[in-house]
Design a protein around this motif. Structure first.
Motif, PDB file in Angstrom:
ATOM      1  N   UNK A  58      -9.938   2.868   5.917  1.00 29.29           N
ATOM      2  CA  UNK A  58      -9.265   3.885   6.727  1.00 29.29           C
ATOM      3  C   UNK A  58      -8.352   4.732   5.858  1.00 29.29           C
ATOM      4  N   UNK A  59      -7.547   4.062   5.016  1.00 27.44           N
ATOM      5  CA  UNK A  59      -6.614   4.795   4.164  1.00 27.44           C
ATOM      6  C   UNK A  59      -7.364   5.703   3.191  1.00 27.44           C
ATOM      7  N   UNK A  60      -8.444   5.190   2.613  1.00 28.43           N
ATOM      8  CA  UNK A  60      -9.225   5.997   1.684  1.00 28.43           C
ATOM      9  C   UNK A  60      -9.821   7.212   2.387  1.00 28.43           C
ATOM     10  N   UNK A  61     -10.278   7.029   3.615  1.00 27.92           N
ATOM     11  CA  UNK A  61     -10.959   8.112   4.328  1.00 27.92           C
ATOM     12  C   UNK A  61     -10.030   9.262   4.684  1.00 27.92           C
ATOM     13  N   UNK A  62      -8.717   9.001   4.807  1.00 31.28           N
ATOM     14  CA  UNK A  62      -7.779  10.070   5.179  1.00 31.28           C
ATOM     15  C   UNK A  62      -6.954  10.552   3.992  1.00 31.28           C
ATOM     16  N   UNK A  63      -7.325  10.158   2.780  1.00 33.03           N
ATOM     17  CA  UNK A  63      -6.744  10.783   1.611  1.00 33.03           C
ATOM     18  C   UNK A  63      -5.759   9.976   0.800  1.00 33.03           C
ATOM     19  N   UNK A  64      -5.457   8.728   1.201  1.00 34.95           N
ATOM     20  CA  UNK A  64      -4.585   7.912   0.365  1.00 34.95           C
ATOM     21  C   UNK A  64      -5.331   7.506  -0.909  1.00 34.95           C
ATOM     22  N   UNK A  65      -4.634   7.551  -2.027  1.00 34.30           N
ATOM     23  CA  UNK A  65      -5.270   7.242  -3.308  1.00 34.30           C
ATOM     24  C   UNK A  65      -5.509   5.750  -3.496  1.00 34.30           C
ATOM     25  N   UNK A  66      -4.718   4.946  -2.836  1.00 30.68           N
ATOM     26  CA  UNK A  66      -4.852   3.512  -3.003  1.00 30.68           C
ATOM     27  C   UNK A  66      -3.893   2.778  -2.100  1.00 30.68           C
ATOM     28  N   UNK A  67      -3.758   1.468  -2.367  1.00 25.21           N
ATOM     29  CA  UNK A  67      -2.920   0.648  -1.511  1.00 25.21           C
ATOM     30  C   UNK A  67      -2.122  -0.366  -2.301  1.00 25.21           C
ATOM     31  N   UNK A  68      -0.872  -0.574  -1.872  1.00 30.63           N
ATOM     32  CA  UNK A  68      -0.034  -1.638  -2.417  1.00 30.63           C
ATOM     33  C   UNK A  68      -0.461  -2.962  -1.814  1.00 30.63           C
ATOM     34  N   UNK A  69      -0.687  -3.966  -2.669  1.00 27.08           N
ATOM     35  CA  UNK A  69      -1.028  -5.312  -2.202  1.00 27.08           C
ATOM     36  C   UNK A  69       0.172  -6.200  -2.472  1.00 27.08           C
ATOM     37  N   UNK A  70       0.971  -6.503  -1.430  1.00 30.73           N
ATOM     38  CA  UNK A  70       2.214  -7.252  -1.630  1.00 30.73           C
ATOM     39  C   UNK A  70       1.953  -8.686  -2.078  1.00 30.73           C
ATOM     40  N   UNK A  71       2.994  -9.283  -2.663  1.00 31.15           N
ATOM     41  CA  UNK A  71       2.928 -10.680  -3.083  1.00 31.15           C
ATOM     42  C   UNK A  71       4.224 -11.377  -2.719  1.00 31.15           C
ATOM     43  N   UNK A  72       4.145 -12.290  -1.746  1.00 32.18           N
ATOM     44  CA  UNK A  72       5.278 -13.090  -1.312  1.00 32.18           C
ATOM     45  C   UNK A  72       4.818 -14.538  -1.197  1.00 32.18           C
ATOM     46  N   UNK A  73       5.747 -15.464  -1.033  1.00 29.10           N
ATOM     47  CA  UNK A  73       5.332 -16.861  -0.852  1.00 29.10           C
ATOM     48  C   UNK A  73       4.352 -17.073   0.297  1.00 29.10           C
ATOM     49  N   UNK A  74       4.397 -16.206   1.309  1.00 27.56           N
ATOM     50  CA  UNK A  74       3.546 -16.399   2.491  1.00 27.56           C
ATOM     51  C   UNK A  74       2.331 -15.472   2.513  1.00 27.56           C
TER      52      UNK A  74
END
Length: 385
Positions: free
Chosen positions: A61-77
């Motif tokens: 969805x994000x790619x289709x509307x023009x976002x270049x990429x995505x942040x992939x968070x990293x937490x204990x959970x």
């Protein structure tokens, strides 16, 4: 000037609305009717649509509307971003994957090899969000007991080494935290593009490391004058070292067709917050300067949603409704676009945006807000009235 826009991928699950508190998406809550990824068939059995399928839908969805990429968070959970990234790379075409990573948790030479391998496998779609940790119990969960400034010194050495072995076949290093002799990646790896480094941290120690190493200095949203001052300081530090710094903002949006609709969603979400969440919201031990700056934005005893309005279209209670930074943007599509344009005028070169639920809001923000950027603010705000 081109502005970079990234979306956030919820590796810890997602609410189905900013108004609700349960994690109904992404298998982080007990399986029940109404859940997504997985959901239930009419017979009450899991439907086979997994959390990774849901993350892939958000990335697409994000790619289709023009976002270049995505942040992939990293937490204990959360799931680990290194595992998630190649899975999502197979589901997208050009979408870039920003791995949130604490350098203290990975040997720099091993990380360089893993990063170069991922670059080879995905056509150069990896970049990093370098974080150094907020101290306290959350940092000890990882087994990391280093003091605040030592963590930033360690991060600086780590960044020296990962770049050194990427560009040399005989790299040696003598630091406080790392020693290396004759390091270097294989020649085929060295031809891969070195990943962009987005760097987080608000302390003086963090700004010093960012000036030396970062492609983008990344900050949570703060009151605009305060944020503009921080951007100016890190850009000045970088210029003094002979470099040029870009700056970026991580911020959530509640963007709706009208301002009234946006604030109605915030009010309902605030009213649904449990007392347990309120107690947790009042704070854990941390030596994070950024977290302290966020906490200073809002009263700990707020009883109404509008107690947390920091400025027009800025609300300081987002971390009550979901984890993460407190301050976000609330308003009509035109008002949200005007706020982003204001941030650009104050030195923002990029954004990591988010909204709840992440899937639907990727479409909404990409289709309704981003196309409005760059227009004259008076015209935008007049259209919102």
């Amino acid at each position: 000037m081109a502005i970079d826009f990234y979306w956030r991928l919820p590796t810890h699950g997602c609410h189905d609305s900013i108004r609700t508190s349960g994690y109904e998406r992404g298998d982080w809550s007990p399986l029940k009717a109404g859940n997504v990824a997985p959901g239930l068939t009419r017979d009450g059995e899991p439907d086979g649509f997994s959390y990774i399928d849901h993350l892939a839908a958000i990335a697409k969805a994000a790619e289709s509307v023009g976002f270049q990429g995505g942040l992939i968070p990293s937490f204990p959970n959360t799931d680990d971003p290194w595992v998630i990234s190649p899975l999502l790379a197979r589901e997208t075409r050009d979408f870039r994957f920003m791995i949130a990573f604490q350098p203290g948790f990975g040997n720099p030479v091993h990380t360089a090899r893993a990063a170069a391998s991922l670059q080879r496998a995905t056509g150069g779609r990896l970049l990093f969000n370098i974080i150094t940790g907020g101290g306290g119990p959350a940092q000890l969960w990882w087994g990391d007991s280093f003091a605040h400034d030592d963590r930033y010194s360690r991060t600086s050495e780590w960044l020296d080494i990962i770049r050194g072995v990427w560009t040399s076949s005989d790299f040696s290093y003598d630091g406080k935290f790392y020693q290396l002799r004759g390091g270097g990646l294989p020649p085929a790896f060295q031809t891969e593009e070195f990943p962009e480094m987005w760097f987080s941290g608000s302390s003086e120690a963090a700004l010093g490391v960012a000036a030396r190493h970062a492609d983008y200095y990344l900050s949570w949203l703060e009151p605009f004058d305060q944020l503009g001052d921080k951007f100016a300081r890190v850009k000045e530090r970088t210029a003094a070292l002979g470099g040029e710094q870009k700056c970026a903002v991580r911020v959530d949006l509640v963007a709706r067709a009208t301002e009234e609709e946006a604030w109605a969603d915030i009010r309902k979400g605030f009213e649904n917050v449990s007392e347990e969440t309120r107690q947790r919201w009042r704070g854990q031990a941390t030596d994070s300067v950024g977290a302290a700056r966020q906490a200073a934005l809002r009263p700990s005893d707020a009883t109404r949603y509008d107690d947390l309005i920091v400025a027009p279209n800025l609300w300081g209670g987002f971390n009550l409704l979901r984890g993460g930074p407190a301050l976000g943007i609330v308003g009509s599509y035109e008002q949200c676009a005007a706020q982003l344009d204001d941030l650009i005028s104050r030195g923002a070169d990029g954004f990591i945006l988010a909204g709840t639920p992440h899937l639907e809001e990727a479409y909404r923000v990409g289709e309704e807000v981003l196309p409005l950027l760059g227009r004259e603010a008076p015209a935008l705000l007049a259209a919102a009235e």
